[in-house]
Design a protein around this motif. Structure first.
Motif, PDB file in Angstrom:
ATOM      1  N   GLY A  57       3.816 -16.750  18.846  1.00 40.65           N
ATOM      2  CA  GLY A  57       4.304 -15.886  19.913  1.00 40.65           C
ATOM      3  C   GLY A  57       4.195 -14.400  19.639  1.00 40.65           C
ATOM      4  N   ILE A  58       3.207 -13.987  18.869  1.00 45.66           N
ATOM      5  CA  ILE A  58       3.096 -12.570  18.507  1.00 45.66           C
ATOM      6  C   ILE A  58       2.872 -11.695  19.743  1.00 45.66           C
ATOM      7  CG2 ILE A  58       0.611 -12.692  18.018  1.00 45.66           C
ATOM      8  CD1 ILE A  58       3.179 -10.556  16.093  1.00 45.66           C
ATOM      9  N   GLU A  59       2.083 -12.167  20.709  1.00 44.21           N
ATOM     10  CA  GLU A  59       1.838 -11.364  21.912  1.00 44.21           C
ATOM     11  C   GLU A  59       3.129 -11.126  22.685  1.00 44.21           C
ATOM     12  OE1 GLU A  59       0.240 -14.221  21.158  1.00 44.21           O
ATOM     13  OE2 GLU A  59      -1.902 -14.124  21.669  1.00 44.21           O
ATOM     14  N   GLN A  60       3.936 -12.170  22.820  1.00 51.11           N
ATOM     15  CA  GLN A  60       5.205 -12.046  23.547  1.00 51.11           C
ATOM     16  C   GLN A  60       6.172 -11.098  22.824  1.00 51.11           C
ATOM     17  OE1 GLN A  60       3.611 -15.022  22.966  1.00 51.11           O
ATOM     18  NE2 GLN A  60       2.891 -15.174  25.072  1.00 51.11           N
ATOM     19  N   LYS A  61       6.130 -11.091  21.516  1.00 50.69           N
ATOM     20  CA  LYS A  61       7.016 -10.212  20.748  1.00 50.69           C
ATOM     21  C   LYS A  61       6.585  -8.748  20.862  1.00 50.69           C
ATOM     22  CE  LYS A  61       8.599 -13.806  17.630  1.00 50.69           C
ATOM     23  NZ  LYS A  61       8.754 -14.306  16.259  1.00 50.69           N
ATOM     24  N   ILE A  62       5.296  -8.520  20.980  1.00 54.54           N
ATOM     25  CA  ILE A  62       4.806  -7.153  21.208  1.00 54.54           C
ATOM     26  C   ILE A  62       5.281  -6.648  22.567  1.00 54.54           C
ATOM     27  CG2 ILE A  62       2.729  -5.782  21.624  1.00 54.54           C
ATOM     28  CD1 ILE A  62       3.241  -6.253  18.675  1.00 54.54           C
ATOM     29  N   VAL A  63       5.222  -7.516  23.578  1.00 54.01           N
ATOM     30  CA  VAL A  63       5.720  -7.136  24.910  1.00 54.01           C
ATOM     31  C   VAL A  63       7.200  -6.772  24.842  1.00 54.01           C
ATOM     32  CG1 VAL A  63       6.156  -7.945  27.264  1.00 54.01           C
ATOM     33  CG2 VAL A  63       3.997  -8.537  26.133  1.00 54.01           C
ATOM     34  N   ALA A  64       7.990  -7.596  24.148  1.00 58.43           N
ATOM     35  CA  ALA A  64       9.431  -7.349  24.032  1.00 58.43           C
ATOM     36  C   ALA A  64       9.704  -6.028  23.312  1.00 58.43           C
ATOM     37  CB  ALA A  64      10.100  -8.503  23.292  1.00 58.43           C
ATOM     38  N   ALA A  65       8.957  -5.775  22.239  1.00 58.52           N
ATOM     39  CA  ALA A  65       9.150  -4.541  21.467  1.00 58.52           C
ATOM     40  C   ALA A  65       8.764  -3.313  22.285  1.00 58.52           C
ATOM     41  CB  ALA A  65       8.341  -4.601  20.178  1.00 58.52           C
ATOM     42  N   ASP A  66       7.663  -3.422  23.013  1.00 58.24           N
ATOM     43  CA  ASP A  66       7.210  -2.288  23.831  1.00 58.24           C
ATOM     44  C   ASP A  66       8.231  -1.946  24.918  1.00 58.24           C
ATOM     45  OD1 ASP A  66       5.039  -0.407  24.630  1.00 58.24           O
ATOM     46  OD2 ASP A  66       5.040  -1.627  26.454  1.00 58.24           O
ATOM     47  N   ARG A  67       8.845  -2.963  25.501  1.00 63.35           N
ATOM     48  CA  ARG A  67       9.867  -2.732  26.532  1.00 63.35           C
ATOM     49  C   ARG A  67      11.049  -1.930  25.981  1.00 63.35           C
ATOM     50  NH1 ARG A  67      10.283  -8.861  29.010  1.00 63.35           N
ATOM     51  NH2 ARG A  67       8.445  -8.798  30.373  1.00 63.35           N
ATOM     52  N   GLU A  68      11.343  -2.119  24.690  1.00 59.10           N
ATOM     53  CA  GLU A  68      12.494  -1.447  24.080  1.00 59.10           C
ATOM     54  C   GLU A  68      12.134  -0.099  23.463  1.00 59.10           C
ATOM     55  OE1 GLU A  68      15.707  -2.279  24.172  1.00 59.10           O
ATOM     56  OE2 GLU A  68      15.128  -3.903  25.535  1.00 59.10           O
ATOM     57  N   GLY A  69      10.905   0.347  23.657  1.00 56.95           N
ATOM     58  CA  GLY A  69      10.505   1.646  23.147  1.00 56.95           C
ATOM     59  C   GLY A  69      10.328   1.714  21.644  1.00 56.95           C
ATOM     60  N   VAL A  70       9.957   0.603  21.029  1.00 57.30           N
ATOM     61  CA  VAL A  70       9.735   0.561  19.581  1.00 57.30           C
ATOM     62  C   VAL A  70       8.555   1.462  19.223  1.00 57.30           C
ATOM     63  CG1 VAL A  70       8.953  -0.946  17.699  1.00 57.30           C
ATOM     64  CG2 VAL A  70      10.772  -1.722  19.251  1.00 57.30           C
ATOM     65  N   GLU A  71       8.699   2.177  18.113  1.00 58.55           N
ATOM     66  CA  GLU A  71       7.641   3.097  17.680  1.00 58.55           C
ATOM     67  C   GLU A  71       6.692   2.475  16.660  1.00 58.55           C
ATOM     68  OE1 GLU A  71       9.512   7.342  17.308  1.00 58.55           O
ATOM     69  OE2 GLU A  71      11.072   5.851  16.896  1.00 58.55           O
ATOM     70  N   LEU A  72       7.241   1.656  15.757  1.00 59.24           N
ATOM     71  CA  LEU A  72       6.450   1.035  14.693  1.00 59.24           C
ATOM     72  C   LEU A  72       6.705  -0.466  14.693  1.00 59.24           C
ATOM     73  CD1 LEU A  72       7.412   3.542  11.834  1.00 59.24           C
ATOM     74  CD2 LEU A  72       5.352   3.624  13.259  1.00 59.24           C
ATOM     75  N   PHE A  73       5.632  -1.249  14.532  1.00 59.37           N
ATOM     76  CA  PHE A  73       5.779  -2.704  14.549  1.00 59.37           C
ATOM     77  C   PHE A  73       5.020  -3.303  13.367  1.00 59.37           C
ATOM     78  CE2 PHE A  73       5.152  -7.080  15.618  1.00 59.37           C
ATOM     79  CZ  PHE A  73       6.220  -7.439  16.424  1.00 59.37           C
ATOM     80  N   PHE A  74       5.733  -4.033  12.500  1.00 62.31           N
ATOM     81  CA  PHE A  74       5.117  -4.726  11.371  1.00 62.31           C
ATOM     82  C   PHE A  74       4.649  -6.109  11.807  1.00 62.31           C
ATOM     83  CE2 PHE A  74       8.142  -2.049   8.735  1.00 62.31           C
ATOM     84  CZ  PHE A  74       7.141  -1.193   8.287  1.00 62.31           C
ATOM     85  N   ALA A  75       3.369  -6.414  11.575  1.00 64.93           N
ATOM     86  CA  ALA A  75       2.807  -7.709  11.956  1.00 64.93           C
ATOM     87  C   ALA A  75       2.122  -8.357  10.750  1.00 64.93           C
ATOM     88  CB  ALA A  75       1.788  -7.536  13.084  1.00 64.93           C
ATOM     89  N   PRO A  76       2.326  -9.659  10.550  1.00 68.02           N
ATOM     90  CA  PRO A  76       1.668 -10.353   9.437  1.00 68.02           C
ATOM     91  C   PRO A  76       0.152 -10.202   9.485  1.00 68.02           C
ATOM     92  CG  PRO A  76       3.399 -11.721  10.372  1.00 68.02           C
ATOM     93  CD  PRO A  76       3.229 -10.555  11.300  1.00 68.02           C
ATOM     94  N   ASN A  77      -0.403  -9.761   8.363  1.00 67.02           N
ATOM     95  CA  ASN A  77      -1.836  -9.486   8.284  1.00 67.02           C
ATOM     96  C   ASN A  77      -2.658 -10.715   7.944  1.00 67.02           C
ATOM     97  OD1 ASN A  77      -4.151  -7.711   8.179  1.00 67.02           O
ATOM     98  ND2 ASN A  77      -4.054  -7.858   5.950  1.00 67.02           N
ATOM     99  N   GLU A  78      -2.018 -11.695   7.284  1.00 67.17           N
ATOM    100  CA  GLU A  78      -2.690 -12.942   6.882  1.00 67.17           C
ATOM    101  C   GLU A  78      -3.946 -12.669   6.063  1.00 67.17           C
ATOM    102  OE1 GLU A  78      -2.560 -16.141   9.948  1.00 67.17           O
ATOM    103  OE2 GLU A  78      -1.915 -14.503  11.278  1.00 67.17           O
ATOM    104  N   GLN A  79      -3.837 -11.660   5.182  1.00 66.39           N
ATOM    105  CA  GLN A  79      -4.962 -11.267   4.310  1.00 66.39           C
ATOM    106  C   GLN A  79      -6.206 -10.898   5.112  1.00 66.39           C
ATOM    107  OE1 GLN A  79      -4.423 -10.869   1.064  1.00 66.39           O
ATOM    108  NE2 GLN A  79      -2.338 -11.676   1.264  1.00 66.39           N
ATOM    109  N   GLY A  80      -5.984 -10.418   6.341  1.00 69.38           N
ATOM    110  CA  GLY A  80      -7.089  -9.923   7.159  1.00 69.38           C
ATOM    111  C   GLY A  80      -7.941 -10.980   7.811  1.00 69.38           C
ATOM    112  N   LYS A  81      -7.461 -12.213   7.883  1.00 66.88           N
ATOM    113  CA  LYS A  81      -8.298 -13.283   8.442  1.00 66.88           C
ATOM    114  C   LYS A  81      -8.521 -13.093   9.940  1.00 66.88           C
ATOM    115  CE  LYS A  81      -5.337 -17.081   9.926  1.00 66.88           C
ATOM    116  NZ  LYS A  81      -4.967 -18.482   9.701  1.00 66.88           N
ATOM    117  N   LYS A  82      -9.556 -13.709  10.449  1.00 67.15           N
ATOM    118  CA  LYS A  82      -9.886 -13.630  11.862  1.00 67.15           C
ATOM    119  C   LYS A  82      -8.761 -14.239  12.702  1.00 67.15           C
ATOM    120  CE  LYS A  82     -13.541 -14.910  15.134  1.00 67.15           C
ATOM    121  NZ  LYS A  82     -14.839 -15.647  15.300  1.00 67.15           N
TER     122      LYS A  82
END
Length: 336
Positions: free
Chosen positions: A272-297
């Protein structure tokens, strides 16, 4: 008058049908971004000028109306029930599993944060909780969700990793003696090791979390009864650490994120990463940490960045593989 009552009754029945006739899907949609200082309290902890926030998704069984919403809202996503639920898992078992995941993430967050802050922590391993059992494995005739495994071949373990490594050291067909507690009754049964097709390694076919007691000084109180799952692990860790240390790592910013946390500080992917970005953007979040998974596709980070771009959000997405990555990034920030 009679005709009018017939129309009203028909409309009412249609409304009931649309709302209460469930489909074999779940609908996942944006949830909330909530400040963690109201969820976590470290006794005598330091205050922060900014905010550290967890993000959630809302999940519910699909009815006809919510199904139609997925056709017009990109961030309302249909998921087949078998993707969300384990095979033959009841509503109660699903909720219990989510609460166990939440408890495990809190305990891991305590371990990582207290160790990094150089504070006292005592960990006692009690065993392994069985969350689910595959019905195509020999263990299905022995173990049940909720059992606590306390030993294998009379060996006890200090972590789930040690437990898993021991079983994977066996050969397919080997029998192990599993000692477990069920309703406070101790039992020992034999289980044959089999091959787990998805990972091509020996196993007994269970989903598990660690059962451990974590005692800290100072004490930490969680108020997260309404939240389930493991995805708040990273943000829990950051909030605990920030309250333990005098320097405010937020530096006045509004910071959200997601990701599981392991006892060694590794950050793992979530759904649900896309949905969490939407939720964060609605709240005016400035910085968002997202799992990189060692850069995998197709990593959480890449999906998060794509979603933020689609939303035309000013929020900055930061790739994270570990708790230390997050601290390093925050230490480089100028105060807002």
């Amino acid at each position: 008058m009679k005709k009018r009552l017939t129309i009203i009754s028909a409309l009412f029945l249609t409304f009931l049908f649309l709302n209460f006739y469930t489909l074999p899907y779940y609908v996942m949609k944006p949830g909330m971004a909530e400040s963690l200082d109201g969820i976590i309290e470290v006794e005598g902890g330091y205050d922060e000028q900014g905010e550290l926030m967890l993000t959630t998704v809302r999940m519910g069984e699909a009815n006809i109306i919510s199904y139609l919403m997925t056709k017009i809202n990109k961030y309302y996503v249909l998921e087949p029930k078998e993707v969300i639920r384990m095979k033959n898992e009841t509503d109660e078992e699903y909720q219990v599993r989510q609460l166990y995941y939440m408890e495990d993430s809190q305990e891991n967050a305590l371990q990582v944060a207290f160790k990094k802050a150089g504070k006292d922590i005592n960990i006692k391993m009690n065993g392994i909780y069985v969350l689910s059992v595959r019905d195509d494995m020999p263990s299905s005739n022995v173990l049940r969700p909720g059992d606590r495994i306390i030993a294998i071949d009379e060996h006890t373990f200090d972590s789930s990793l040690e437990f898993t490594n021991y079983i994977q050291s066996k050969k397919v067909g080997d029998e192990i003696h599993v000692t477990f507690l069920r309703n406070n009754k101790k039992m020992t049964k034999k289980i044959a090791v089999d091959m787990i097709p998805e990972i091509n390694k020996p196993g007994i076919g269970i989903t598990l979390v660690e059962d451990k007691d974590v005692k800290t000084k100072p004490k930490v109180h969680f108020n997260s009864e309404k939240i389930g799952g493991p995805s708040a692990g990273l943000m829990f860790t950051l909030e605990i650490y920030n309250q333990l240390t005098e320097e405010d790592i937020t530096k006045g910013y509004k910071i959200a994120g997601t990701g599981t946390i392991s006892p060694d500080g590794t950050v793992g992917p979530i759904g649900g990463i896309e949905q969490k970005i939407v939720a964060a953007d609605r709240e005016g979040v400035e910085l968002f940490f997202a799992p990189n998974e060692q850069g995998k596709k197709g990593s959480n980070y890449k999906m998060a960045k794509k979603t933020a771009k689609e939303l035309k959000s000013n929020m900055k997405i930061i790739p994270i593989d570990s708790f230390d990555d997050a601290l390093k990034y925050l230490s480089s920030l100028e105060k807002e």
